[in-house]
Design a protein around this motif. Sequence first.
Motif, mmCIF file in Angstrom:
data_model
loop_
_atom_site.group_PDB
_atom_site.id
_atom_site.type_symbol
_atom_site.label_atom_id
_atom_site.label_comp_id
_atom_site.label_asym_id
_atom_site.label_seq_id
_atom_site.Cartn_x
_atom_site.Cartn_y
_atom_site.Cartn_z
ATOM 1 N N GLY A 107 -16.806 -42.066 5.146
ATOM 2 C CA GLY A 107 -15.760 -43.018 5.495
ATOM 3 C C GLY A 107 -16.203 -44.091 6.461
ATOM 4 N N LYS A 158 -7.347 -45.646 8.655
ATOM 5 C CA LYS A 158 -7.468 -46.524 7.494
ATOM 6 C C LYS A 158 -8.095 -45.820 6.295
ATOM 7 C CE LYS A 158 -7.894 -50.765 10.239
ATOM 8 N NZ LYS A 158 -8.764 -51.928 10.560
ATOM 9 N N THR A 159 -8.908 -44.777 6.576
ATOM 10 C CA THR A 159 -9.627 -44.076 5.515
ATOM 11 C C THR A 159 -9.540 -42.574 5.728
ATOM 12 O OG1 THR A 159 -11.205 -45.915 5.360
ATOM 13 C CG2 THR A 159 -11.846 -43.831 4.343
ATOM 14 N N PHE A 176 -0.733 -40.373 2.915
ATOM 15 C CA PHE A 176 -1.764 -41.410 2.971
ATOM 16 C C PHE A 176 -1.173 -42.775 2.609
ATOM 17 C CE2 PHE A 176 -4.864 -37.840 1.580
ATOM 18 C CZ PHE A 176 -4.812 -37.292 2.855
ATOM 19 N N LYS A 177 -0.272 -42.778 1.625
ATOM 20 C CA LYS A 177 0.365 -44.026 1.226
ATOM 21 C C LYS A 177 1.248 -44.563 2.344
ATOM 22 C CE LYS A 177 3.212 -46.052 -2.434
ATOM 23 N NZ LYS A 177 3.943 -45.791 -3.719
ATOM 24 N N GLY A 180 -0.798 -46.074 5.036
ATOM 25 C CA GLY A 180 -1.669 -47.141 4.554
ATOM 26 C C GLY A 180 -3.139 -46.778 4.548
ATOM 27 N N ALA A 181 -3.457 -45.500 4.325
ATOM 28 C CA ALA A 181 -4.842 -45.035 4.323
ATOM 29 C C ALA A 181 -5.398 -44.949 2.908
ATOM 30 C CB ALA A 181 -4.950 -43.669 4.999
ATOM 31 N N THR A 182 -6.650 -45.305 2.753
ATOM 32 C CA THR A 182 -7.349 -45.174 1.480
ATOM 33 C C THR A 182 -8.035 -43.818 1.425
ATOM 34 O OG1 THR A 182 -7.762 -47.556 1.361
ATOM 35 C CG2 THR A 182 -9.151 -46.130 0.003
ATOM 36 N N ALA A 183 -7.818 -43.072 0.342
ATOM 37 C CA ALA A 183 -8.447 -41.761 0.174
ATOM 38 C C ALA A 183 -9.767 -41.909 -0.570
ATOM 39 C CB ALA A 183 -7.521 -40.813 -0.581
ATOM 40 N N ILE A 184 -10.819 -41.324 -0.008
ATOM 41 C CA ILE A 184 -12.152 -41.351 -0.616
ATOM 42 C C ILE A 184 -12.557 -39.923 -0.954
ATOM 43 C CG2 ILE A 184 -14.597 -41.849 -0.241
ATOM 44 C CD1 ILE A 184 -13.822 -44.059 1.628
#
Length: 221
Positions: A107, A158-159, A176-177, A180-184
């Motif tokens: 991340g 954020k991630t 996460f939505k 506002g976090a991006t899932a990796i």
Amino acid sequence: MNLDLFVDTSRKGISMALSQIAQNGSAAIYEETVDTAARGETASAILDELLNRTSAQLDDIKRVLVTVGPGSFSGLRTGVAFCQGLCFSGKRDLFGVSTLQALECFGTADSTSKDNVAVVIRARPGYWYLRQTVNGKADEVFIETAEVTERLKANPVKTVVVDEAAAADETLASLFKEIGATAIQDAGKPLNLWSPLFTSEQASLIQEANYIQPSYFEKLK
């Protein structure tokens, strides 16, 4: 030739990579094998294959990084023991890091602040391992879904680096939505993204494999 060896047996099977970093920071040499069905006794064969593919010798390996958990007992025991054997002669340095700390690097690969990255992976149904850095202080905990939600809402990131189970969990996906976090996903990323840990951590010959159970985190407190 100076090579780094990365070994991860804390997740499914064995992931192993050899890497040589060029002066400009790019990977001059990079070979990786991921075998989700591999068992500990195949670690030597996997390393031999990687050495052949890079036309290298065992003496070319100068640093070894191994994940020490949380993860399966059998996987951690064999992975740590294998790497200890490689480093016992003193010809190379051994770095043991938590699996969550290593996954965090996925991340932060784009120089994102660690305060903006969290790691969430499954421990058992309804429970998760969470690593989060707040104001520069990292914390690793074994907690229920509700507490993961509480912590990430209190300190949004954020991630989020997740495993397959976390990615499929509807409650976590909604969380996460919301923040506002991006899932990796933790799979499919090159292990040499863990290279910064050679600088931030100190080498140690003796490492302890940590098991999937709350006592792993209780020992850290």
